[in-house]
Design an enzyme around this catalytic site. Structure first.
Site, PDB file in Angstrom:
ATOM      1  CG  ASP A 102      -2.363   0.699   0.738  1.00 13.45           C
ATOM      2  OD1 ASP A 102      -2.883   0.639  -0.233  1.00 13.45           O
ATOM      3  OD2 ASP A 102      -2.884   1.499   1.483  1.00 13.45           O
ATOM      4  CD  GLU A 104      -2.918   7.676   3.478  1.00 14.31           C
ATOM      5  OE1 GLU A 104      -3.892   8.378   3.632  1.00 14.31           O
ATOM      6  OE2 GLU A 104      -2.955   6.877   2.423  1.00 14.31           O
ATOM      7  CD  GLU A 110      -8.787   8.787  -0.630  1.00  9.30           C
ATOM      8  OE1 GLU A 110      -8.482   7.576  -0.454  1.00  9.30           O
ATOM      9  OE2 GLU A 110      -8.014   9.981  -0.380  1.00  9.30           O
ATOM     10  CD  GLU A 116      -9.490  -0.075  -3.414  1.00 10.52           C
ATOM     11  OE1 GLU A 116      -9.096  -0.753  -2.551  1.00 10.52           O
ATOM     12  OE2 GLU A 116      -8.944   0.952  -3.840  1.00 10.52           O
TER      13      GLU A 116
HETATM   14  C1  LIG Z   1      -5.412   0.014  -2.492  1.00  9.07           C
HETATM   15  C2  LIG Z   1      -5.851   1.433  -1.713  1.00  9.07           C
HETATM   16  N1  LIG Z   1      -7.196   1.799  -2.084  1.00  9.07           N
HETATM   17  C3  LIG Z   1      -7.194   2.800  -1.300  1.00  9.07           C
HETATM   18  C4  LIG Z   1      -6.732   3.602  -0.642  1.00  9.07           C
HETATM   19  C5  LIG Z   1      -7.094   4.857   0.340  1.00  9.07           C
HETATM   20  N2  LIG Z   1      -6.254   5.927  -0.327  1.00  9.07           N
HETATM   21  C6  LIG Z   1      -5.416   2.997  -0.332  1.00  9.07           C
HETATM   22  N3  LIG Z   1      -4.337   3.778   0.477  1.00  9.07           N
HETATM   23  N4  LIG Z   1      -4.958   1.933  -1.039  1.00  9.07           N
END
Ligand SMILES: Cc1ncc(CN)c(N)n1
Length: 222
Positions: free
Chosen positions: A48, A89, A141, A211
């Site tokens: 991520d 973040e 999001e 996702e």
């Molecule tokens: C795969 C993924 N999807 C959504 C988000 C949220 N910004 C994230 N950090 N990573």
């Protein structure tokens, strides 16, 4: 409003199955019930981080589209706030990775991640309308918000050491932010042509599929 109404609500009903697949994935359910395998969590964290680094230029491209295509300055303010949050973040990922002993500089991006980042890159093209890009942004999001908020609800048994992660996206402020993104997206969709509307719907489905693949990858399932 020209009578098209709440398009997102209509899509949510129509695509409920895949939406639930993305927001109630076994990876999330395992965090929520406390049975998560920590190696999966670390895999997710490392992958991520790579995703979020690619997400920054994507959000920057939306800022440019908003500046060119809308006269609503509150859109720019919201997107800019989102970019500022991404700065925090990235720092959080670095801190969290060092806490878990994950070396971020040697992470090899997984195919599911590469494919997802490529999809984001395709949406960064200046020919892609603001309406399409903001639809993708809202969906990306919102999946995280709904997923991680579920891990904090009453009755969840999320391990103490994972609560901060869940708070990052599951907190009320992030929920408000997603709601504002949804309002902007709906406003754009109401004004869109049928062609743009159907393209936006396809983009939503593609995001949800990416996702699901991302969570699958995090579990080591692919
Ligand atoms: C795969 C993924 N999807 C959504 C988000 C949220 N910004 C994230 N950090 N990573």
């Amino acid at each position: 409003m020209d009578g098209k109404g709440d398009i997102i609500a209509t899509w949510m009903k129509k695509h409920r199955l895949i939406y639930t697949g993305a927001t109630r994935h076994p990876f999330i359910l395992n965090i929520r019930d406390g049975s998560i395998d920590i190696s999966s969590f670390k895999r997710w964290l490392a992958q991520d981080y790579i995703f979020v680094r690619a997400f920054v230029p994507f959000v920057a491209s939306i800022l440019v589209k908003a500046w060119k295509e809308t006269d609503d300055s509150s859109d720019i303010d919201l997107i800019l706030g989102g970019m500022a949050a991404l700065n925090d973040e990235i720092e959080w990922f670095k801190k969290e990775a060092s806490k878990w002993g994950v070396a971020l500089n040697s992470v090899v991006p997984h195919k599911a991640n590469v494919d997802y980042c490529r999809f984001l890159e395709s949406l960064m093209n200046p020919d892609v309308e603001y309406t399409l890009a903001i639809t993708a942004f809202w969906a990306i999001e919102t999946v995280y918000q709904e997923s991680f908020a579920h891990c904090l609800e009453d009755g969840s048994r999320t391990p103490e050491e994972l609560k901060e992660t869940c708070q990052r996206w599951g907190n009320e402020g992030f929920g408000q932010y997603c709601c504002s993104l949804k309002n902007i997206t709906n406003r754009c969709l109401e004004k869109a042509s049928d062609d743009v509307l159907s393209k936006a719907e396809v983009i939503l489905i593609r995001i949800l599929e990416h996702e699901v693949e991302f969570w699958n990858m995090s579990r080591g399932a692919i």
